[in-house]
Design an enzyme around this catalytic site. Structure first.
Site, short mmCIF file in Angstrom:
data_model
loop_
_atom_site.label_atom_id
_atom_site.label_comp_id
_atom_site.label_asym_id
_atom_site.label_seq_id
_atom_site.Cartn_x
_atom_site.Cartn_y
_atom_site.Cartn_z
CD GLU A 1 -3.09 -1.21 0.45
OE1 GLU A 1 -3.17 0.08 0.06
OE2 GLU A 1 -3.64 -2.12 0.24
CB CYS B 1 -2.34 6.67 2.14
SG CYS B 1 -3.58 5.61 2.93
P1 NAP Z 1 8.30 4.46 4.84
O1 NAP Z 1 9.47 5.15 5.01
O2 NAP Z 1 8.24 3.60 3.30
O3 NAP Z 1 8.25 3.49 6.05
C1 NAP Z 1 7.13 2.60 6.12
C2 NAP Z 1 7.32 1.39 7.19
O4 NAP Z 1 8.45 0.50 6.34
C3 NAP Z 1 7.96 1.96 8.46
O5 NAP Z 1 7.74 0.93 9.19
C4 NAP Z 1 9.80 1.64 8.10
O6 NAP Z 1 10.49 1.52 9.13
C5 NAP Z 1 9.52 0.45 7.35
N1 NAP Z 1 10.68 0.12 6.56
C6 NAP Z 1 11.58 1.28 5.91
N2 NAP Z 1 12.61 0.78 5.11
C7 NAP Z 1 12.32 -0.97 5.18
C8 NAP Z 1 12.95 -1.90 4.70
N3 NAP Z 1 14.02 -1.55 4.06
N4 NAP Z 1 12.73 -3.08 5.18
C9 NAP Z 1 11.30 -3.41 5.95
N5 NAP Z 1 10.88 -2.16 6.31
C10 NAP Z 1 11.06 -0.90 6.23
O7 NAP Z 1 6.96 5.23 4.72
P2 NAP Z 1 6.59 6.38 5.73
O8 NAP Z 1 7.30 7.49 5.64
O9 NAP Z 1 6.24 5.72 7.05
O10 NAP Z 1 5.02 6.48 5.24
C11 NAP Z 1 4.90 7.71 4.47
C12 NAP Z 1 4.22 6.87 3.09
O11 NAP Z 1 3.21 6.06 3.24
C13 NAP Z 1 3.52 8.13 2.14
O12 NAP Z 1 4.16 8.25 0.94
C14 NAP Z 1 1.90 7.58 2.01
O13 NAP Z 1 1.46 7.75 0.87
C15 NAP Z 1 2.34 6.18 2.41
N6 NAP Z 1 1.15 5.67 2.83
C16 NAP Z 1 0.13 4.84 2.14
C17 NAP Z 1 -0.78 4.19 2.70
C18 NAP Z 1 -1.63 3.32 1.99
O14 NAP Z 1 -2.63 2.53 2.54
N7 NAP Z 1 -1.49 3.02 0.66
C19 NAP Z 1 -1.27 4.54 4.06
C20 NAP Z 1 -0.44 5.27 4.91
C21 NAP Z 1 0.68 5.87 4.09
P3 NAP Z 1 11.06 2.78 10.07
O15 NAP Z 1 10.04 3.61 10.69
O16 NAP Z 1 11.90 1.94 10.88
O17 NAP Z 1 12.00 3.27 8.86
#
Ligand code: NAP
Length: 512
Positions: free
Chosen positions: A257, A296
């Protein structure tokens, strides 16, 4: 000072090493620390598979549903405490916190009900047995959905620490698969407290749910072939997870997502000041500012006939003028800070890029407190339809949206929306079936959800930004290509569908 721990291998554990600092986004002050080095993640995954998995598979759907019911009640009972934590941890106003925390409890309670209706069985048959040959009714094939024998790893985004934890866990647990959940580390206080409450109240059977508070580190290196990964976050991280060597080598299912440039489209028949126009303005302004635009599903692109673009900017401006950015503890302010320093930097950079490419038509960037991670609501205007620079590529994850004027034709509206590359949700406002039919049917393949606003439902909208557990959440292309929720549909990611062929009587006795 908060020092949230991880719940792994049946106990609360704190790691070692240099701590990660948690900050209050309203002030920038330190509010806690996370120590996450040296945690036994391989052991935790194995513990879930070997202890939690058999426990869940021995339970009926109704029994698994009872776990979820208890979890939902526990959240509801601790609501005020959790709302306070959401304010200091994520900068949520009370209303924003309720959206996350009540949404979490409501989703659990909905899936508890699904469990009750699926009843006293452990495995779901699909359809009826079908004979394999014309000559005999004995030899049949029948599809069964069985829980995978692995663990579900849930990687959650920073913006919905309660709902993200619960919407994913509800589906996995009800499907019969144990969970290791990892909230985004910077906003992990709410998720950690929720799991602590469940554990204190004896609501987590051994191994059924574990929590990692910290960075993922080597977590994915220990995946096994029956595991699965459900991820919410940025498209870039989604690609890293999808292409992780272990995921590729073992063919591990991954649900993503990701980002979404959701659009709201006004039909040419909708006159400024009409019920449908007012509905669109209310939906868009709510979506732009709820959770400071960190949703999102929030509207990022407002597609409006050229003749009504000015009226739309004016009407949105009037609404947004009442939605000021400031201290989330003060009810006079409706827009809290962005949740983290990194988000703040990213959003300011995204706004600077929009300023270069497009025109700011509403909002004063300086109308916000000097400290903390605040961004004032802002509207931009992008000309050029589907060819407008940037607006179809860059998701500015804050209280910011861009108006894109178009010529009023269905074809043009479809091209502009599709330029976003696939989204979670699109809202379309029209009372003209001739225009709405090609527009909606043309845009359906690009989205997981479409909301059609019209004068008949103008006073009944909960807004396109609200995700309900009975309808699917996800979207194609840039939105990640995943799908969650949707009632019973949300369970299928955690199942293996098997066509079992053999003697009808024996199969029925086996699977009874
Ligand atoms: P993110 O940086 O991609 O991180 C999301 C999650 O993944 C966090 O728990 C992060 O952990 C973890 N993560 C990061 N790198 C990883 C890796 N290499 N292996 C495993 N896990 C990893 O995203 P975010 O900044 O939290 O969220 C913002 C984005 O999410 C926005 O672009 C938004 O559009 C999107 N979003 C989408 C939805 C949907 O339902 N489609 C809902 C909400 C948000 P850490 O915190 O420890 O880095």
């Amino acid at each position: 000072m908060h020092t949230p721990s991880s719940f792994l291998n049946g106990q609360w554990v704190t790691g070692t090493g240099t701590p990660l600092t948690l900050l209050d986004p309203t002030t920038g002050d330190s509010i806690g620390q996370v120590h996450d080095e040296g945690l036994d993640l391989a052991g935790a995954l194995s513990y879930g598979r070997t202890v939690g998995g058999p426990t869940l598979r021995s339970m009926t759907f109704a029994e698994r549903g009872l776990i979820l019911k208890g979890w939902g009640r526990a959240i509801h009972t601790a609501r005020d405490e959790l709302l306070d934590l959401a304010r200091i941890d994520s900068g949520n106003t009370r209303s924003d916190g309720k959206f996350d925390i009540d949404g979490a409890a409501g989703t659990l309670s909905y899936y508890a009900y699904v469990g009750k209706t699926l009843g006293d069985v452990r495995v779901l048959a699909e359809g009826e047995p079908e004979p394999l040959t014309r000559s005999s009714a004995r030899m049949v094939g029948h599809h069964y959905n069985v829980p995978r024998h692995g663990i579900a790893v849930h990687l959650n985004a920073f913006n919905f620490p309660a709902w993200g934890l619960c919407e994913k866990a509800a589906c996995a647990i009800l499907a019969g698969v144990p969970v290791l959940a990892k909230p985004a580390v910077e906003t992990s206080l709410v998720a950690a407290r929720i799991v602590e409450l469940w554990h204190e109240q004896g609501l987590i059977p051994d191994g059924v749910l574990q929590l990692l508070v910290g960075e993922p580190r080597d977590l994915l290196d220990h995946l096994e072939g029956q595991d699965c990964v459900a991820f919410t976050g940025s498209g870039n991280t989604g690609r890293v997870i999808r292409t992780h060597p272990r995921v590729l080598a073992l063919g591990i299912p991954v649900n993503v997502e990701a980002d979404s440039l959701n659009a709201a489209v006004l039909g040419p028949d909708v006159e400024p000041g009409s019920d449908t126009f007012i509905m669109a303005v209310a939906d868009i302004s709510r979506d732009m500012t709820q959770k400071a635009g960190q949703k999102c599903t929030a509207v990022r692109r407002i597609v409006v006939p050229e003749a009504h673009a000015e009226a739309m900017v004016e009407a949105l401006g009037e609404r947004l003028a009442d939605l000021k950015a400031g201290d989330p503890a003060d009810r006079a302010f409706r827009v809290g800070p962005l949740a983290t320093a990194k988000q703040h930097q990213d959003i300011l950079a995204g706004i600077a890029a929009l300023e270069d490419a497009h025109e700011r038509v509403w909002g004063d960037p300086s109308a916000r407190p000097d400290t903390g991670y605040f961004v004032a609501p802002q509207l931009f205007l992008a000309k050029g339809g589907e060819n407008a620079a940037l607006v179809h590529k860059s998701e500015v994850f804050g209280p910011v949206a861009t108006v894109i004027p178009y010529d009023g034709t269905s074809e043009s509206a479809q091209r502009i929306v599709a330029a976003g590359g696939g989204g979670l949700v699109c809202s379309i406002y029209s009372n003209d079936l001739k225009w709405a039919r090609p527009t909606i049917t043309g845009l359906m393949p690009w989205h997981g959800r479409i909301v059609w606003g019209s004068k008949k439902v103008h006073d009944q909208s909960i807004g396109p930004g609200t995700v309900l557990p009975n309808f699917v959440h996800g979207g194609p292309g840039a939105a990640g290509g995943g799908e969650e929720l949707g009632g019973e549909r949300g369970l299928s990611f955690y199942w293996q569908r098997v066509a079992l062929q053999g003697d009808r009587g024996l199969i029925e006795r086996l699977m009874r």
